[in-house]
Scaffold this active site. Structure first.
Site, PDB file in Angstrom:
ATOM      1  N   LYS A 199      -0.055   0.370  14.919  1.00 59.02           N
ATOM      2  CA  LYS A 199       1.282   0.333  15.503  1.00 59.02           C
ATOM      3  C   LYS A 199       1.555  -0.867  16.403  1.00 59.02           C
ATOM      4  O   LYS A 199       2.720  -1.110  16.755  1.00 59.02           O
ATOM      5  CB  LYS A 199       1.529   1.617  16.325  1.00 59.02           C
TER       6      LYS A 199
ATOM      7  N   TYR B  35       3.130   6.992   9.933  1.00 65.75           N
ATOM      8  CA  TYR B  35       2.323   5.834   9.558  1.00 65.75           C
ATOM      9  C   TYR B  35       3.203   4.717   8.984  1.00 65.75           C
ATOM     10  O   TYR B  35       3.007   3.546   9.292  1.00 65.75           O
ATOM     11  CB  TYR B  35       1.264   6.256   8.531  1.00 65.75           C
TER      12      TYR B  35
ATOM     13  N   TYR C 243      -9.922   5.711   7.101  1.00 64.46           N
ATOM     14  CA  TYR C 243     -10.249   6.086   8.475  1.00 64.46           C
ATOM     15  C   TYR C 243     -11.276   7.209   8.388  1.00 64.46           C
ATOM     16  O   TYR C 243     -10.994   8.264   7.796  1.00 64.46           O
ATOM     17  CB  TYR C 243      -9.015   6.583   9.222  1.00 64.46           C
TER      18      TYR C 243
ATOM     19  N   HIS D 188       0.848  -1.194   0.000  1.00 67.38           N
ATOM     20  CA  HIS D 188       0.000   0.000   0.000  1.00 67.38           C
ATOM     21  C   HIS D 188       0.881   1.240   0.000  1.00 67.38           C
ATOM     22  O   HIS D 188       1.729   1.414   0.870  1.00 67.38           O
ATOM     23  CB  HIS D 188      -0.911   0.014   1.231  1.00 67.38           C
TER      24      HIS D 188
END
Length: 389
Positions: A296, A384, A200, A72
């Site tokens: 995470k 991220y 999100y 991604h």
């Protein structure tokens, strides 16, 4: 039984550490209270940072990850009216890989016999002893008999509820906790994802996340009050709520299907310090919990494992005791940065019960700024995709 390192727990962090130590010729034994099937049955995260992917590649255990993982180059923030795409590939030159934690654990399990990694499953009553000394040991019972493992170091990879963290005396321990007033209701279904990247969403009815495990298996979440029960949410109600919160563009591409698994997970931010005391080191959920908003959890455990493996290998193979002494400070520096990112993204994308018009206006302003600022997007992308180790 005698060994150099005894690892408590046999989840992905423990197995990853065990393989890294064995690759460097360090003796280790892994002790786990559950069965392999139980561990593989746990539904967990699926977004892997560069650190996790690189460790699997370093071990030569990444064949399935490379073949089946989904690279991604970005993800999306939705505010009810638009999708704000964070192009992490363009902003950082890196990417994440979607590959289920269960599959990564399966790969590590499958290689343990060939790589000489000894794992004891179904070990009951696991207890740590003399961790402040240079001769700690672990006891457990199996098949009605008590067993003892003597080691130079013990590494606790046994999660939030395991015995390892509790072996550190209260007089030296510090705990930092933030509990959130909602949980994530998740559904896993064998349907194609509604978008090729994660979404999100911040909606007036609450948070939602569109994720996936493969091109044919999707994972979706909505936040719900902690008083809600899974039984109150049948599949139809949950799919309807997802369609509303994710917005019309995502809903138009959403495929509905029966749930393979549904559960509600509470959210918390938690850090325990120190992550080393005497001859005991902590890794992963034994030392810290992050809300899943920033993907995470597993990746932070992998960075702990990286530091622990370097420290222990340095101790046994290169006569570098200072690496072990520095482990806690080194690991915690990255832990706190990841905690900050997960907390800030959670705060941005959720509607908190105590929030009023001012807090909502701040969210709108922040999302507007992110949408128009490459600098803001770069900061998000760097966090991220994973900060350097």
């Amino acid at each position: 039984m005698k060994t150099q390192v005894c690892i408590v727990g046999a989840g992905p962090a423990a197995l990853l550490l065990g393989h890294l130590l064995r690759a460097e010729g360090v003796e280790c034994v892994v002790i786990e209270r559950q069965t392999p099937d139980y561990i593989l049955g746990r539904i967990r995260a699926g977004v892997l940072e560069e650190i996790t992917v690189s460790l699997m590649a370093r071990l030569g255990l990444d064949a399935r990850l490379r073949a089946e993982g989904l690279p991604h180059g970005g993800f999306n923030l939705a505010d009810g009216e638009r999708l704000i795409r964070i192009d992490i590939a363009d902003l950082t030159g890196k990417q994440v890989v979607v590959y289920g934690q269960t599959e990564l654990t399966r790969d590590l399990m499958a290689a343990r016999e060939e790589r000489g990694l000894e794992v004891v499953y179904e070990a009951a009553d696991v207890a740590l002893h003399e961790v402040e000394s240079d001769a700690p040991y672990v006891t457990y019972t199996k098949d009605g008999s008590e067993h003892r493992v003597d080691a130079r170091f013990v590494v606790g990879c046994d999660g939030f509820h395991g015995p390892s963290r509790k072996a550190i005396p209260e007089r030296v321990a510090r705990e930092y906790l933030r509990e959130y007033p909602f949980g994530w209701l998740g559904i896993l279904a064998d349907v194609p994802p509604c978008n090729h990247e994660l979404i999100y969403a911040n909606h007036e009815r609450g948070f939602a996340l569109a994720s996936m495990r493969s091109e044919t298996r999707s994972r979706y979440y909505v936040d719900v009050p902690l008083t809600d029960r899974v039984e109150e949410w049948n599949d139809e109600r949950l799919w309807d709520e997802l369609a509303i919160r994710l917005g019309p563009e995502a809903a138009a591409h959403m495929t509905r299907g029966p749930s393979l698994e549904k559960s509600i997970a509470p959210l918390r931010s938690y850090v325990f310090a120190p992550m080393r005391h005497g001859s005991l080191l902590l890794c992963g959920d034994a030392a810290h919990i992050v809300p899943p908003t920033g993907a995470k959890g597993l990746n932070l455990a992998a960075s702990d494992v990286h530091y622990a493996a370097e420290a222990l290998t340095g101790f046994f193979r290169r006569n570098e005791p200072d690496r072990v002494a520095a482990y806690s400070d080194t690991a915690l520096a990255r832990v706190w940065k990841s905690e900050r990112f997960s907390w800030s993204l959670t705060r941005l994308m959720h509607r908190f019960p105590e929030d009023g018009p001012f807090e909502r206006a701040m969210q709108v302003a922040e999302l507007d700024y992110i949408a128009s600022s490459r600098a803001a997007q770069t900061a998000i992308a760097e966090n991220y995709v994973g900060l350097p180790v």
